[in-house]
Design a protein around this motif. Structure first.
Motif, PDB file in Angstrom:
ATOM      1  N   LYS A 611       0.852  -1.212   0.005  1.00 26.42           N
ATOM      2  CA  LYS A 611       0.028  -0.110   0.088  1.00 26.42           C
ATOM      3  C   LYS A 611       0.991   1.273   0.216  1.00 26.42           C
ATOM      4  CE  LYS A 611      -4.556  -1.059   2.071  1.00 26.42           C
ATOM      5  NZ  LYS A 611      -5.286  -0.769   3.213  1.00 26.42           N
ATOM      6  N   GLU A 612       1.905   1.179   0.785  1.00 28.76           N
ATOM      7  CA  GLU A 612       2.814   2.308   0.882  1.00 28.76           C
ATOM      8  C   GLU A 612       3.327   2.606  -0.447  1.00 28.76           C
ATOM      9  OE1 GLU A 612       5.353   1.757   4.158  1.00 28.76           O
ATOM     10  OE2 GLU A 612       3.592   1.857   5.444  1.00 28.76           O
ATOM     11  N   ARG A 613       3.681   1.447  -1.213  1.00 26.84           N
ATOM     12  CA  ARG A 613       4.533   1.895  -2.290  1.00 26.84           C
ATOM     13  C   ARG A 613       3.363   2.271  -3.594  1.00 26.84           C
ATOM     14  NH1 ARG A 613       7.685  -3.250  -2.169  1.00 26.84           N
ATOM     15  NH2 ARG A 613       9.165  -2.852  -0.554  1.00 26.84           N
ATOM     16  N   ILE A 614       2.181   2.604  -3.368  1.00 24.64           N
ATOM     17  CA  ILE A 614       1.328   2.876  -4.541  1.00 24.64           C
ATOM     18  C   ILE A 614       2.326   4.213  -5.302  1.00 24.64           C
ATOM     19  CG2 ILE A 614      -0.806   3.983  -5.326  1.00 24.64           C
ATOM     20  CD1 ILE A 614      -2.268   2.611  -3.015  1.00 24.64           C
ATOM     21  N   GLY A 615       2.402   3.882  -6.603  1.00 26.44           N
ATOM     22  CA  GLY A 615       3.212   4.803  -7.129  1.00 26.44           C
ATOM     23  C   GLY A 615       2.512   6.133  -7.321  1.00 26.44           C
ATOM     24  N   SER A 616       2.980   7.227  -7.592  1.00 22.50           N
ATOM     25  CA  SER A 616       2.752   8.442  -7.527  1.00 22.50           C
ATOM     26  C   SER A 616       1.634   8.842  -8.713  1.00 22.50           C
ATOM     27  CB  SER A 616       3.449   9.744  -7.624  1.00 22.50           C
ATOM     28  OG  SER A 616       4.128   9.652  -8.983  1.00 22.50           O
ATOM     29  N   THR A 617       2.004   8.064  -9.852  1.00 19.55           N
ATOM     30  CA  THR A 617       1.014   8.095 -10.899  1.00 19.55           C
ATOM     31  C   THR A 617      -0.201   7.351 -10.624  1.00 19.55           C
ATOM     32  OG1 THR A 617       0.466   7.840 -13.327  1.00 19.55           O
ATOM     33  CG2 THR A 617       1.995   6.116 -12.310  1.00 19.55           C
ATOM     34  N   ILE A 618      -0.259   6.339  -9.902  1.00 20.50           N
ATOM     35  CA  ILE A 618      -1.661   5.487  -9.704  1.00 20.50           C
ATOM     36  C   ILE A 618      -2.478   6.275  -8.557  1.00 20.50           C
ATOM     37  CG2 ILE A 618      -2.480   3.256  -8.721  1.00 20.50           C
ATOM     38  CD1 ILE A 618      -0.521   2.000 -10.224  1.00 20.50           C
ATOM     39  N   ILE A 645      -6.000   3.579 -17.291  1.00 20.20           N
ATOM     40  CA  ILE A 645      -7.007   4.015 -16.245  1.00 20.20           C
ATOM     41  C   ILE A 645      -7.220   2.803 -15.472  1.00 20.20           C
ATOM     42  CG2 ILE A 645      -8.767   5.534 -15.087  1.00 20.20           C
ATOM     43  CD1 ILE A 645      -6.149   6.981 -16.222  1.00 20.20           C
ATOM     44  N   VAL A 646      -8.075   1.979 -16.263  1.00 19.68           N
ATOM     45  CA  VAL A 646      -8.500   0.824 -15.894  1.00 19.68           C
ATOM     46  C   VAL A 646      -7.372  -0.183 -15.443  1.00 19.68           C
ATOM     47  CG1 VAL A 646      -9.728  -1.494 -16.660  1.00 19.68           C
ATOM     48  CG2 VAL A 646     -10.332   0.803 -17.645  1.00 19.68           C
ATOM     49  N   GLN A 647      -6.272  -0.022 -15.927  1.00 20.03           N
ATOM     50  CA  GLN A 647      -5.256  -0.879 -15.332  1.00 20.03           C
ATOM     51  C   GLN A 647      -4.911  -0.163 -14.191  1.00 20.03           C
ATOM     52  OE1 GLN A 647      -1.527  -0.474 -16.701  1.00 20.03           O
ATOM     53  NE2 GLN A 647      -0.659  -2.412 -16.109  1.00 20.03           N
ATOM     54  N   HIS A 648      -4.780   1.039 -13.852  1.00 26.99           N
ATOM     55  CA  HIS A 648      -4.555   1.599 -12.528  1.00 26.99           C
ATOM     56  C   HIS A 648      -5.350   0.890 -11.483  1.00 26.99           C
ATOM     57  CE1 HIS A 648      -2.446   5.369 -14.333  1.00 26.99           C
ATOM     58  NE2 HIS A 648      -1.549   4.097 -14.472  1.00 26.99           N
ATOM     59  N   ILE A 649      -6.932   0.987 -12.161  1.00 29.61           N
ATOM     60  CA  ILE A 649      -7.988   0.661 -10.982  1.00 29.61           C
ATOM     61  C   ILE A 649      -7.497  -0.976 -10.719  1.00 29.61           C
ATOM     62  CG2 ILE A 649     -10.352   0.418 -10.692  1.00 29.61           C
ATOM     63  CD1 ILE A 649     -10.726   2.654 -12.793  1.00 29.61           C
ATOM     64  N   GLU A 650      -7.287  -1.795 -11.599  1.00 32.94           N
ATOM     65  CA  GLU A 650      -7.049  -2.892 -11.196  1.00 32.94           C
ATOM     66  C   GLU A 650      -5.788  -3.186 -10.137  1.00 32.94           C
ATOM     67  OE1 GLU A 650      -8.529  -5.223 -15.553  1.00 32.94           O
ATOM     68  OE2 GLU A 650      -6.248  -4.496 -15.275  1.00 32.94           O
ATOM     69  N   GLY A 656      -5.610  -3.861  -2.592  1.00 32.38           N
ATOM     70  CA  GLY A 656      -6.267  -3.731  -1.411  1.00 32.38           C
ATOM     71  C   GLY A 656      -6.588  -2.032  -1.118  1.00 32.38           C
ATOM     72  N   ALA A 657      -6.379  -1.241  -2.031  1.00 30.14           N
ATOM     73  CA  ALA A 657      -6.535   0.104  -1.631  1.00 30.14           C
ATOM     74  C   ALA A 657      -7.897   0.333  -1.176  1.00 30.14           C
ATOM     75  CB  ALA A 657      -6.272   0.876  -2.701  1.00 30.14           C
ATOM     76  N   GLU A 658      -8.468   1.174  -0.533  1.00 29.96           N
ATOM     77  CA  GLU A 658      -9.879   1.267  -0.082  1.00 29.96           C
ATOM     78  C   GLU A 658     -10.222   2.428  -1.266  1.00 29.96           C
ATOM     79  OE1 GLU A 658     -10.986   2.553   3.838  1.00 29.96           O
ATOM     80  OE2 GLU A 658      -9.485   1.091   4.601  1.00 29.96           O
ATOM     81  N   LEU A 659     -11.299   1.966  -2.069  1.00 28.58           N
ATOM     82  CA  LEU A 659     -11.690   2.437  -3.142  1.00 28.58           C
ATOM     83  C   LEU A 659     -13.109   2.465  -3.442  1.00 28.58           C
ATOM     84  CD1 LEU A 659      -9.754   4.186  -4.991  1.00 28.58           C
ATOM     85  CD2 LEU A 659      -9.923   2.169  -6.258  1.00 28.58           C
ATOM     86  N   ASP A 660     -13.982   3.679  -3.637  1.00 23.65           N
ATOM     87  CA  ASP A 660     -15.222   3.141  -3.800  1.00 23.65           C
ATOM     88  C   ASP A 660     -15.100   3.289  -5.379  1.00 23.65           C
ATOM     89  OD1 ASP A 660     -17.794   3.176  -4.343  1.00 23.65           O
ATOM     90  OD2 ASP A 660     -18.415   5.124  -3.601  1.00 23.65           O
ATOM     91  N   ILE A 661     -15.414   2.164  -6.104  1.00 27.33           N
ATOM     92  CA  ILE A 661     -15.683   2.595  -7.528  1.00 27.33           C
ATOM     93  C   ILE A 661     -17.245   1.980  -8.221  1.00 27.33           C
ATOM     94  CG2 ILE A 661     -13.087   2.205  -8.089  1.00 27.33           C
ATOM     95  CD1 ILE A 661     -13.776  -0.750  -8.360  1.00 27.33           C
TER      96      ILE A 661
END
Ligand code: ADP
Ligand code: ZN
Length: 709
Positions: A611-618, A645-650, A656-661
């Motif tokens: 989680k901490e490593r989520i890249g800045s672009t994502i 963008i879909v790839q980012h969401i995947e 396991g990011a908390e995300l309302d999609i």
């Protein structure tokens, strides 16, 4: 069948096509199987052999491999043996006795056995119920490995007219396929042809500057994993081995100039995990069936895509992610040209040239590498974004306005008449006084020197990007020349802004330096690997015969602390459970106690780390999702195409990011359709689903649907 799959092989599910193939074999039909390397072909005759009464004959050309295959079967409690020229007369006697007594389920044979006097009558005494021809392309002169002995196999038809045959190969060209059917006299075989995509392989091409440094970085990332490095010449392999030693990497050379004994020793050491790196000419690999090769590096340009596909195909047979890196410079073409020039036959020479230029096309491709290769092999591969090649990953960099320099470059190409390569155009733009520029009177052009203030490297990289983004095109030939594409002309005349990725020098190394992320306990994995090696040495088998990497990884994720839990691990069948269960469990228990951990703790840690490593672009995509932007809005705002963008969401969901999609969810009736399609195609792959659903559904929507399903 499922039950036997678990009891004998320790697997829970079939790979694509396996079940249908096995069903067809059991029905008594002739079958031709064309699956890529690592597709799981062996199981297609091994399981039927277990189910059927009597014995299955397996013809296999590679003597060196037979023993490993038979060892692997025996380790799973399956009675099997082999006959080839490596055995003594005494040993052959013993095996024949075993076969005659009806104890064996599978008997592996080298094809030349069929030429031995009296062998027919031995075979006729057996209760043969199935004949499997492995590496069936060896029957064809059109394949890459023609073996005249394979033509003898038709004898088996005469000997056993009522027994059905299964022929298997990873070579899929139509010509080879026709030869197999013809020479093995299979009048109407059921053919199973799968995609030749290898989804677990990551393909990349890196510019060949400081290749050695880049190689060292790659090897550090793949420490203690099996690696094959291909070089152009024997001398190159020897040199590289000694260079690697100076950096602390133990490697062995392998090429046709070595004594047979040396070659066998290198191969053995590699298979037994005693040395992890082999530096080889293309001579290496035919006899290698190591499932856990994690990295294949080509230091030089391969001659053909066929060869490259085959060599990289040796990576990741076990289905785990593996990497294929090719170091490319156009200058390498000369080395190959020299050899092509030696070819006498004109037609052959022209073919070799064509193949080489297709290979260069791969290296310089501005589109998905995977798509390029699969299309080359004539597959209708519609996905233009695989997400696991360097090109597909590249768009994730930030775009910036590069209109001014781009316009200069495009004009430079036009004004010099679209007859020159990148280096020359760069010289003109930067105001070089080179003879050739002056001779061509290009120092009098208005574009001469208009990019004086920009470094050569930056101009060259920009040209590269303009090629990638379709503003320029390259015409291949002896000297490749640049041409402005329709897109480029449009941008010039309409003065449209041109967005290109930010140029960062040294960016090529970025991916290579990235630390390896694992979702299992690496320390435990390393310990279990040592245990595996000990056992393997005691039993005189390769370590992967004991357990594959995937099994060890699952153990290092699930921490099974009793034999019941252990039995659910991938690759643990009844025999292995009995043989190794307690030993492995006791090591795991000891480890868990030593660490004083509760079993679920490390799992969480891993996820947090990720989680901490989520890249800045994502991260930026995530922020826009939180603001409930639509897919198109996010793509526009970020300068990406929707599929990125879909790839980012995947990725976000996987992490396991908390995300309302929810708001991105396709309409219920459409989700239903998508679901139907996945069920119908019985796989999680996109292409078949897309084909099933037709134009009305986009890849992006299907991917989103898959995510929700
Ligand atoms: P091929 O001959 O097509 O190159 P193999 O038969 O050697 O492939 O299989 C490749 C790897 O996949 C082997 O390690 C094998 O044990 C594994 N494998 C085969 N079938 C399955 C399955 N159904 N589930 C998991 N692993 C499998
Ligand atoms: Zn790709």
């Amino acid at each position: 069948m499922r039950e036997r799959l678990k009891t004998y092989f320790g697997y829970d599910t079939f790979r694509p096509y396996q079940q249908e193939i096995i069903d067809t074999v059991l029905k008594g039909e002739d079958v031709l199987v064309l699956l890529p390397t690592g597709g799981g072909k062996s199981l297609c005759y091994q399981l039927p052999a277990l189910i059927r009464e009597g014995i299955t004959l397996v013809i296999s050309p590679l003597i060196a491999l037979m023993k490993d295959q038979v060892d692997a079967l025996n380790a799973n409690g399956i009675p099997a043996s082999y006959l080839n020229s490596s055995l003594s007369a005494q040993e052959i006697q013993t095996v024949q006795q075993q076969a005659l007594s009806g104890k064996l389920k599978l008997l592996y044979l080298a094809p030349e056995r069929l030429g031995i006097l009296g062998f027919d009558s031995f075979l006729l005494q057996l209760n043969v119920r199935l004949i499997a021809i492995d590496e069936a392309h060896c029957v064809s002169e059109w394949g890459h490995d023609f073996r005249p002995d394979y033509r003898r196999l038709v004898q088996l038809r005469t000997l056993f007219p009522t027994v059905n045959m299964i022929a298997l190969t990873a070579t899929a060209t139509t010509r080879v396929r026709q030869d197999i059917v013809r020479y093995l006299q299979m009048p109407q075989p059921r053919v199973f042809l799968s995609s030749f995509n290898r989804p677990n392989l990551f393909y990349s091409v890196q510019p060949k500057q400081q290749a050695f440094q880049q190689l060292v970085t790659l090897l550090s990332r793949h420490k203690n994993e099996s690696v094959i490095i291909y070089c152009f010449s024997r001398q190159d392999t020897e040199d590289l081995v000694s260079d690697l030693y100076t950096q602390g990497f133990r490697a062995l050379a392998y090429h046709a100039g070595l004594e047979k004994q040396q070659r066998t020793r290198a191969q053995e050491a590699f298979i037994r995990d005693e040395v992890h790196i082999i530096v080889a000419t293309i001579a290496f690999g035919m006899g290698i069936d190591k499932p856990d090769v994690r990295l294949i590096v080509h230091m030089d340009l391969p001659k053909t895509i066929e060869g490259y596909y085959q060599e990289t195909g040796r990576a990741g047979r076990d289905g785990l992610s593996s990497e294929c890196v090719l170091f490319y410079t156009y200058a390498d073409k000369r080395k190959q040209d020299y050899f092509i020039a030696q070819i006498q036959d004109e037609l052959e020479q022209a073919q070799a040239q064509k193949k080489l230029s297709d290979m260069i096309g791969y290296c310089e491709s501005t589109g998905c590498r995977r798509q390029y290769v699969l299309r080359y092999f004539g597959e209708e591969w519609k996905e233009s974004f695989c997400g696991t090649c360097d090109v597909c990953q590249a768009p994730s960099v930030e775009l910036q306005d590069a209109t001014v320099l781009s316009q200069k470059i495009l004009s430079g190409v036009l004004r010099t008449g679209e007859r020159f390569g990148a280096g020359y155009v760069c010289d003109v733009l930067r105001g070089s006084a080179r003879d050739r520029v002056v001779e061509n009177k290009h120092d009098r052009l208005s574009v001469y020197g208009i990019a004086k203030d920009v470094s050569r490297q930056e101009v060259m990289l920009s040209i590269d990007l303009l090629l990638r983004y379709g503003y320029l095109e390259k015409q291949l030939g002896e000297y490749p020349t640049l041409r402005v594409s329709g897109e480029g002309k449009k941008a010039l005349t309409h003065r449209e802004p041109i967005l290109l990725p930010k140029i960062e020098t040294g960016s090529v190394l970025k991916r290579a330096k990235k630390e390896k992320e694992t979702d299992y306990d690496f320390e435990l994995f390393t310990k279990l690997r040592q245990l595996r090696k000990q056992i393997a040495d005691q039993q005189g088998v390769p370590p992967f015969v004991v357990f594959g990497d995937r099994s060890l990884q699952e153990m290092s994720r699930a921490y099974p602390q009793d034999t019941t839990a252990f039995s659910t691990i991938f690759g643990v069948g009844d025999t292995k459970l009995k043989q190794y269960g307690e030993l492995f469990v006791s090591h795991i228990v000891e480890y868990v106690q030593e660490k004083g951990m509760s079993v679920t703790a490390p799992k969480k840690e891993v996820i947090l780390l990720k989680k901490e490593r989520i890249g800045s672009t994502i991260q930026k995509t995530k922020e826009l999702i939180e603001k409930k932007y639509t897919l198109e809005q996010i793509a526009n705002a970020r300068g990406f195409v929707c599929s990125t963008i879909v790839q980012h969401i995947e990725q976000l969901v996987q992490m396991g990011a908390e995300l309302d999609i929810e708001y991105l969810k396709p309409a219920p009736e459409r989700i239903e359709k998508i679901k139907e399609a996945f069920v119908h195609t019985n796989s999680s792959a996109l292409s078949p689903v897309k084909e099933f659903l037709g134009e009305e559904y986009s890849y992006d929507e299907i991917r989103l649907g898959r995510l929700f399903l």
